[in-house]
Write a protein that holds these residues in place. Structure first.
Motif, PDB file in Angstrom:
ATOM      1  N   LEU A   1      21.009  40.222  43.658  1.00 24.87           N
ATOM      2  CA  LEU A   1      20.201  39.414  42.197  1.00 24.87           C
ATOM      3  C   LEU A   1      20.229  37.157  42.348  1.00 24.87           C
ATOM      4  CD1 LEU A   1      17.765  39.208  40.262  1.00 24.87           C
ATOM      5  CD2 LEU A   1      19.692  40.792  38.956  1.00 24.87           C
ATOM      6  N   GLU A   2      21.994  37.023  41.830  1.00 23.26           N
ATOM      7  CA  GLU A   2      22.925  36.829  41.338  1.00 23.26           C
ATOM      8  C   GLU A   2      22.038  35.315  43.138  1.00 23.26           C
ATOM      9  OE1 GLU A   2      23.994  33.191  39.746  1.00 23.26           O
ATOM     10  OE2 GLU A   2      23.705  35.090  38.936  1.00 23.26           O
ATOM     11  N   ARG A   3      21.733  35.640  43.617  1.00 22.59           N
ATOM     12  CA  ARG A   3      22.313  34.789  45.563  1.00 22.59           C
ATOM     13  C   ARG A   3      20.645  34.189  45.188  1.00 22.59           C
ATOM     14  NH1 ARG A   3      23.277  37.319  50.366  1.00 22.59           N
ATOM     15  NH2 ARG A   3      22.644  36.015  50.721  1.00 22.59           N
ATOM     16  N   ALA A   4      19.864  35.240  44.379  1.00 23.30           N
ATOM     17  CA  ALA A   4      18.256  34.774  44.885  1.00 23.30           C
ATOM     18  C   ALA A   4      17.937  33.945  43.418  1.00 23.30           C
ATOM     19  CB  ALA A   4      17.847  35.926  44.847  1.00 23.30           C
ATOM     20  N   ILE A   5      18.664  34.165  41.923  1.00 25.70           N
ATOM     21  CA  ILE A   5      18.612  33.479  41.231  1.00 25.70           C
ATOM     22  C   ILE A   5      19.096  32.233  41.673  1.00 25.70           C
ATOM     23  CG2 ILE A   5      19.098  32.862  38.808  1.00 25.70           C
ATOM     24  CD1 ILE A   5      19.162  35.923  38.652  1.00 25.70           C
ATOM     25  N   GLN A   6      20.286  31.849  42.114  1.00 19.58           N
ATOM     26  CA  GLN A   6      20.969  30.446  42.679  1.00 19.58           C
ATOM     27  C   GLN A   6      20.018  29.660  43.723  1.00 19.58           C
ATOM     28  OE1 GLN A   6      23.416  29.299  41.418  1.00 19.58           O
ATOM     29  NE2 GLN A   6      23.511  30.836  39.623  1.00 19.58           N
ATOM     30  N   ALA A   7      19.570  30.234  44.559  1.00 19.35           N
ATOM     31  CA  ALA A   7      18.627  29.866  45.328  1.00 19.35           C
ATOM     32  C   ALA A   7      17.215  28.972  44.548  1.00 19.35           C
ATOM     33  CB  ALA A   7      18.240  30.704  46.346  1.00 19.35           C
ATOM     34  N   VAL A   8      16.784  30.107  43.495  1.00 23.24           N
ATOM     35  CA  VAL A   8      15.591  29.822  43.314  1.00 23.24           C
ATOM     36  C   VAL A   8      15.955  28.687  42.281  1.00 23.24           C
ATOM     37  CG1 VAL A   8      13.811  29.686  41.725  1.00 23.24           C
ATOM     38  CG2 VAL A   8      14.525  31.794  42.906  1.00 23.24           C
ATOM     39  N   ARG A   9      16.653  28.241  41.467  1.00 20.82           N
ATOM     40  CA  ARG A   9      17.745  27.728  40.722  1.00 20.82           C
ATOM     41  C   ARG A   9      17.893  26.135  41.400  1.00 20.82           C
ATOM     42  NH1 ARG A   9      21.657  29.117  37.200  1.00 20.82           N
ATOM     43  NH2 ARG A   9      20.177  30.628  36.015  1.00 20.82           N
ATOM     44  N   ARG A  10      18.022  25.759  42.723  1.00 22.19           N
ATOM     45  CA  ARG A  10      18.302  24.917  43.326  1.00 22.19           C
ATOM     46  C   ARG A  10      17.467  24.417  44.126  1.00 22.19           C
ATOM     47  NH1 ARG A  10      22.213  28.368  45.337  1.00 22.19           N
ATOM     48  NH2 ARG A  10      21.278  28.892  47.211  1.00 22.19           N
ATOM     49  N   PHE A  11      16.120  25.323  43.783  1.00 18.01           N
ATOM     50  CA  PHE A  11      14.916  24.655  44.737  1.00 18.01           C
ATOM     51  C   PHE A  11      14.333  23.950  43.575  1.00 18.01           C
ATOM     52  CE2 PHE A  11      10.483  25.480  43.850  1.00 18.01           C
ATOM     53  CZ  PHE A  11       9.584  24.809  44.669  1.00 18.01           C
ATOM     54  N   HIS A  12      14.461  24.652  42.919  1.00 13.74           N
ATOM     55  CA  HIS A  12      13.471  24.336  40.830  1.00 13.74           C
ATOM     56  C   HIS A  12      14.428  22.450  40.526  1.00 13.74           C
ATOM     57  CE1 HIS A  12      10.181  26.367  39.889  1.00 13.74           C
ATOM     58  NE2 HIS A  12      11.566  27.763  40.084  1.00 13.74           N
ATOM     59  N   GLU A  13      15.679  22.452  40.983  1.00 12.73           N
ATOM     60  CA  GLU A  13      16.605  21.004  40.646  1.00 12.73           C
ATOM     61  C   GLU A  13      16.324  20.050  41.318  1.00 12.73           C
ATOM     62  OE1 GLU A  13      20.382  23.021  40.419  1.00 12.73           O
ATOM     63  OE2 GLU A  13      20.561  23.660  38.114  1.00 12.73           O
ATOM     64  N   ALA A  14      15.890  20.747  42.779  1.00 15.21           N
ATOM     65  CA  ALA A  14      15.592  19.629  43.755  1.00 15.21           C
ATOM     66  C   ALA A  14      14.021  18.710  43.516  1.00 15.21           C
ATOM     67  CB  ALA A  14      16.087  20.374  44.910  1.00 15.21           C
ATOM     68  N   ARG A  15      13.329  19.722  42.921  1.00 11.25           N
ATOM     69  CA  ARG A  15      12.131  19.463  42.988  1.00 11.25           C
ATOM     70  C   ARG A  15      11.681  18.729  41.341  1.00 11.25           C
ATOM     71  NH1 ARG A  15       8.051  24.075  41.094  1.00 11.25           N
ATOM     72  NH2 ARG A  15       9.419  24.043  39.529  1.00 11.25           N
ATOM     73  N   ASP A  16      12.286  19.306  40.518  1.00  9.48           N
ATOM     74  CA  ASP A  16      12.393  18.356  39.042  1.00  9.48           C
ATOM     75  C   ASP A  16      13.535  16.960  39.240  1.00  9.48           C
ATOM     76  OD1 ASP A  16      11.353  20.166  38.958  1.00  9.48           O
ATOM     77  OD2 ASP A  16      12.727  21.431  37.171  1.00  9.48           O
ATOM     78  N   TYR A  17      14.116  17.560  40.384  1.00  8.41           N
ATOM     79  CA  TYR A  17      14.747  15.807  40.534  1.00  8.41           C
ATOM     80  C   TYR A  17      14.653  14.811  41.681  1.00  8.41           C
ATOM     81  CZ  TYR A  17      17.615  17.321  36.456  1.00  8.41           C
ATOM     82  OH  TYR A  17      17.734  17.578  35.087  1.00  8.41           O
ATOM     83  N   SER A  18      12.919  15.090  42.122  1.00  7.82           N
ATOM     84  CA  SER A  18      12.507  13.690  42.788  1.00  7.82           C
ATOM     85  C   SER A  18      13.531  14.482  44.032  1.00  7.82           C
ATOM     86  CB  SER A  18      11.855  13.002  42.506  1.00  7.82           C
ATOM     87  OG  SER A  18      11.714  13.162  41.829  1.00  7.82           O
ATOM     88  N   ALA A  19      14.177  15.081  45.189  1.00  7.18           N
ATOM     89  CA  ALA A  19      14.637  15.490  46.310  1.00  7.18           C
ATOM     90  C   ALA A  19      14.311  15.018  47.269  1.00  7.18           C
ATOM     91  CB  ALA A  19      15.806  16.001  46.252  1.00  7.18           C
ATOM     92  N   PRO A  20      14.347  14.397  48.119  1.00 11.35           N
ATOM     93  CA  PRO A  20      13.338  14.055  49.756  1.00 11.35           C
ATOM     94  C   PRO A  20      12.886  15.397  49.799  1.00 11.35           C
ATOM     95  CG  PRO A  20      15.679  13.068  49.620  1.00 11.35           C
ATOM     96  CD  PRO A  20      15.619  14.282  48.437  1.00 11.35           C
ATOM     97  N   ARG A  21      11.973  15.491  50.157  1.00  8.77           N
ATOM     98  CA  ARG A  21       9.855  16.131  50.183  1.00  8.77           C
ATOM     99  C   ARG A  21      11.155  17.384  51.372  1.00  8.77           C
ATOM    100  NH1 ARG A  21       7.371  16.978  54.797  1.00  8.77           N
ATOM    101  NH2 ARG A  21       7.196  15.363  55.358  1.00  8.77           N
TER     102      ARG A  21
END
Length: 66
Positions: A14-34
């Motif tokens: 669960l912790e690994r899944a939450i961290q993966a989702v968090r990394r995705f949202h952060e990348a999307r929110d901070y306009s990381a490369p597509r």
């Protein structure tokens, strides 16, 4: 697998899944490369699927079949 171990394994997953989702949202929110956003999205989806499969397996082990 005992219940205590099963819960600890689930917590780690669960912790690994939450961290993966968090990394995705952060990348999307901070306009990381597509490409990076897509990679992180795929990783998050895979982790959530793994967590779901683990939980379904755990339920099948603890709920008696009729």
């Amino acid at each position: 697998m005992g219940a205590s171990r099963m819960f600890k394994d689930e917590e780690r997953l669960l912790e690994r899944a939450i961290q993966a989702v968090r990394r995705f949202h952060e990348a999307r929110d901070y306009s990381a490369p597509r490409e990076e956003v897509e990679r992180l999205k795929d990783e998050a989806e895979a982790m959530m699927k793994e967590l779901s499969a683990f939980q379904m397996d755990a339920l099948e082990r603890i709920i008696p079949k009729a």
